[in-house]
Design a protein around this motif. Structure first.
Motif, PDB file in Angstrom:
ATOM      1  N   ASN A 107       0.847  -1.199   0.000  1.00  9.40           N
ATOM      2  CA  ASN A 107       0.000   0.000   0.000  1.00  9.40           C
ATOM      3  C   ASN A 107       0.879   1.244   0.000  1.00  9.40           C
ATOM      4  O   ASN A 107       2.044   1.201   0.364  1.00  9.40           O
ATOM      5  CB  ASN A 107      -0.945   0.029   1.203  1.00  9.40           C
ATOM      6  N   LYS A 167       2.064   4.676   1.455  1.00  7.65           N
ATOM      7  CA  LYS A 167       2.096   5.407   2.721  1.00  7.65           C
ATOM      8  C   LYS A 167       2.594   6.810   2.417  1.00  7.65           C
ATOM      9  O   LYS A 167       3.526   6.969   1.618  1.00  7.65           O
ATOM     10  CB  LYS A 167       3.047   4.726   3.713  1.00  7.65           C
ATOM     11  N   HIS A 190      11.241   5.941   2.726  1.00  6.91           N
ATOM     12  CA  HIS A 190      10.228   6.116   1.671  1.00  6.91           C
ATOM     13  C   HIS A 190      10.852   5.715   0.345  1.00  6.91           C
ATOM     14  O   HIS A 190      12.015   5.277   0.317  1.00  6.91           O
ATOM     15  CB  HIS A 190       9.703   7.559   1.670  1.00  6.91           C
ATOM     16  N   PHE A 235      11.116   5.980  -7.454  1.00  5.04           N
ATOM     17  CA  PHE A 235      10.872   5.071  -8.574  1.00  5.04           C
ATOM     18  C   PHE A 235      11.854   5.348  -9.706  1.00  5.04           C
ATOM     19  O   PHE A 235      12.285   6.490  -9.909  1.00  5.04           O
ATOM     20  CB  PHE A 235       9.437   5.250  -9.088  1.00  5.04           C
ATOM     21  N   LEU A 247      12.883   1.751  -6.395  1.00  4.29           N
ATOM     22  CA  LEU A 247      12.028   0.703  -6.956  1.00  4.29           C
ATOM     23  C   LEU A 247      11.975   0.827  -8.484  1.00  4.29           C
ATOM     24  O   LEU A 247      11.488   1.821  -9.019  1.00  4.29           O
ATOM     25  CB  LEU A 247      10.623   0.803  -6.351  1.00  4.29           C
ATOM     26  N   ASP A 248      12.493  -0.180  -9.161  1.00  2.00           N
ATOM     27  CA  ASP A 248      12.502  -0.222 -10.629  1.00  2.00           C
ATOM     28  C   ASP A 248      11.130  -0.687 -11.112  1.00  2.00           C
ATOM     29  O   ASP A 248      10.749  -1.840 -10.929  1.00  2.00           O
ATOM     30  CB  ASP A 248      13.603  -1.183 -11.095  1.00  2.00           C
ATOM     31  N   LEU A 249      10.392   0.235 -11.728  1.00  4.28           N
ATOM     32  CA  LEU A 249       9.028  -0.069 -12.171  1.00  4.28           C
ATOM     33  C   LEU A 249       9.010  -0.824 -13.495  1.00  4.28           C
ATOM     34  O   LEU A 249       8.007  -1.458 -13.832  1.00  4.28           O
ATOM     35  CB  LEU A 249       8.224   1.223 -12.343  1.00  4.28           C
ATOM     36  N   THR A 279       6.368   2.790 -17.955  1.00  4.32           N
ATOM     37  CA  THR A 279       5.927   2.827 -16.550  1.00  4.32           C
ATOM     38  C   THR A 279       6.032   4.234 -15.960  1.00  4.32           C
ATOM     39  O   THR A 279       5.494   4.490 -14.877  1.00  4.32           O
ATOM     40  CB  THR A 279       6.737   1.843 -15.674  1.00  4.32           C
ATOM     41  N   ALA A 318       4.415   7.010 -12.691  1.00  2.00           N
ATOM     42  CA  ALA A 318       5.132   7.973 -11.832  1.00  2.00           C
ATOM     43  C   ALA A 318       4.657   9.398 -12.088  1.00  2.00           C
ATOM     44  O   ALA A 318       4.554  10.200 -11.157  1.00  2.00           O
ATOM     45  CB  ALA A 318       6.640   7.848 -12.076  1.00  2.00           C
ATOM     46  N   PHE A 365       6.046   9.524  -0.958  1.00  4.06           N
ATOM     47  CA  PHE A 365       5.348   8.251  -1.043  1.00  4.06           C
ATOM     48  C   PHE A 365       6.289   7.135  -0.597  1.00  4.06           C
ATOM     49  O   PHE A 365       7.465   7.109  -0.957  1.00  4.06           O
ATOM     50  CB  PHE A 365       4.910   7.980  -2.484  1.00  4.06           C
ATOM     51  N   LYS A 366       5.743   6.237   0.172  1.00  4.18           N
ATOM     52  CA  LYS A 366       6.464   5.002   0.473  1.00  4.18           C
ATOM     53  C   LYS A 366       5.599   3.839   0.016  1.00  4.18           C
ATOM     54  O   LYS A 366       4.381   3.859   0.223  1.00  4.18           O
ATOM     55  CB  LYS A 366       6.724   4.885   1.981  1.00  4.18           C
ATOM     56  N   ILE A 367       6.207   2.878  -0.612  1.00 10.99           N
ATOM     57  CA  ILE A 367       5.482   1.645  -0.912  1.00 10.99           C
ATOM     58  C   ILE A 367       5.665   0.731   0.292  1.00 10.99           C
ATOM     59  O   ILE A 367       6.704   0.088   0.469  1.00 10.99           O
ATOM     60  CB  ILE A 367       5.999   0.971  -2.197  1.00 10.99           C
ATOM     61  N   ALA A 368       4.621   0.703   1.149  1.00  6.39           N
ATOM     62  CA  ALA A 368       4.645  -0.154   2.337  1.00  6.39           C
ATOM     63  C   ALA A 368       4.401  -1.590   1.884  1.00  6.39           C
ATOM     64  O   ALA A 368       3.471  -1.865   1.136  1.00  6.39           O
ATOM     65  CB  ALA A 368       3.576   0.305   3.324  1.00  6.39           C
ATOM     66  N   ARG A 369       5.269  -2.525   2.360  1.00  4.36           N
ATOM     67  CA  ARG A 369       5.144  -3.915   1.923  1.00  4.36           C
ATOM     68  C   ARG A 369       5.817  -4.847   2.907  1.00  4.36           C
ATOM     69  O   ARG A 369       6.510  -4.386   3.784  1.00  4.36           O
ATOM     70  CB  ARG A 369       5.743  -4.091   0.533  1.00  4.36           C
TER      71      ARG A 369
END
Lengths: 226, 226
Positions: free
Chosen positions: A221, A223, B162, B165, B190-192, B197, B201, B222-226
């Motif tokens: 998700n 954040k 955080h 991309f 993070l390599d999309l 892609t 972004a 933005f952080k991609i929480a995972r």
């Protein structure tokens, strides 16, 4: 609260089950309840067939879009975004008037394959279209930025340390939705502003889809780190 | 590494200063170096005038777009997204050929006021337009999803916890950009995927703008929480 969840794809049953587990009186709305209850093929994203899901959720009624909306104080739009306006018209303007309409759909146009484009986009959003079409409903956009398992069980990703957005013109409706989100386990509910801010929440979908591709799972998700 | 940073708004000087501090040989590209160096009015977002900024960064050369690009191995597009294609044409196809072109711009169209719309959007992106216009450049989209202070000092937000991309067709170029991002302090690159892609972004900008409005500061990410 009496809640109608419109839509029987992967999102509708997930939300219906979670809201029922919280003690709400939930009815699922569908075009043809008899046909929906007879479904034995697996769900679109590999979930159980609707008949099987319903057998394990006997407290949740299944009704037509109109009957479900008529019986409820809050209506959840969990239908395919490209069909949402048509479904809500079937639910009926009078049955939506004065009610909170929690819109969790995304207007993903897959007609040209993957990745889908958005329609509407950029200078409009599905949530705004819905608000214009049903001016007496109190539309709140939320939860559309995550997969259904995270919607209903945010703790399964990073201990729930992530963000859910709300957009809408009615402060009371946003407060009621925020209460529901908090009850589902969401810790960071961020009010973006009026319904036009739903453009932002909907336009994050192309990034969501690419992150899904990069991670190989939808169990993540956004954040807002701050 | 010899790096040209094209653009003298708020983003270009911020990146130029940070890359110079990392030991890179940095030149800022602008249309008219003499006019840029003579600027005494404050920056668009309240930063110091360019002349003042340059006085405190004497090691950073200022040159025309073409001279800056010609002298460099890596070119950063930090121009206004609506002007980027024109600026890159001024920089010169031959001066970009074979080079890494780090695109941090957003195609925000403010002609209809706030909030801006994006152009292109949805089925195209600025990064793809640039890659098509300069097929021999190795375009990598990155950093466009955060404000310039966070680009160059990610630790100032949530201890740097955080996500940034990268999108691009060339794995080597993405690796080189990732090395730069890591040196700047970015912990989660993070390599999309390929350059398409970048649509994701870029389309997060409407949400970025609304979060900025809700929080009252651009110092988030933005952080991609995972």
């Amino acid at each position: 609260m009496k809640i109608a969840v419109l839509g029987t794809g992967s999102v509708g049953p997930a939300l219906a089950g979670a809201l029922s587990a919280l003690g709400h009186d939930v009815v699922v709305g569908t075009r043809d309840p008899e046909a929906t209850l007879a479904r034995t093929e697996p769900g679109a994203t590999g979930g159980p067939a609707f008949s099987q899901w319903h057998a394990s959720h006997p407290d949740i009624a299944v009704a037509t879009f109109a009957d479900a909306a008529a019986a409820s104080e809050l209506v959840v739009n969990a239908t395919n975004g490209m069909a949402s306006l048509k479904v809500l018209a079937e639910a009926g303007t009078a049955n939506l008037a004065g009610k909170i309409l929690m819109d969790v759909a995304n207007p993903l146009d897959l007609s040209r394959g993957f990745p889908p484009s958005l329609n509407p986009v950029n200078t409009d959003s599905l949530a705004e279209e819905i608000q214009r079409a049903f001016p007496e409903a109190k539309v709140v956009k939320t939860l559309n930025t995550m997969t259904n398992s995270v919607m209903v069980d945010p703790g399964r990703v990073a201990g729930g340390d992530h963000t859910v957005f709300v957009s809408g013109n009615d402060a009371g409706a946003k407060a009621a939705v925020t209460e529901i989100l908090t009850a589902l386990g969401h810790k960071d509910v961020l009010d973006l502003g009026d319904i036009t801010t739903a453009r932002g929440a909907e336009m994050v979908l192309p990034l969501w889809l690419r992150v899904w591709g990069a991670l190989g799972t939808g169990e993540f998700n956004f954040k807002i780190a701050r």
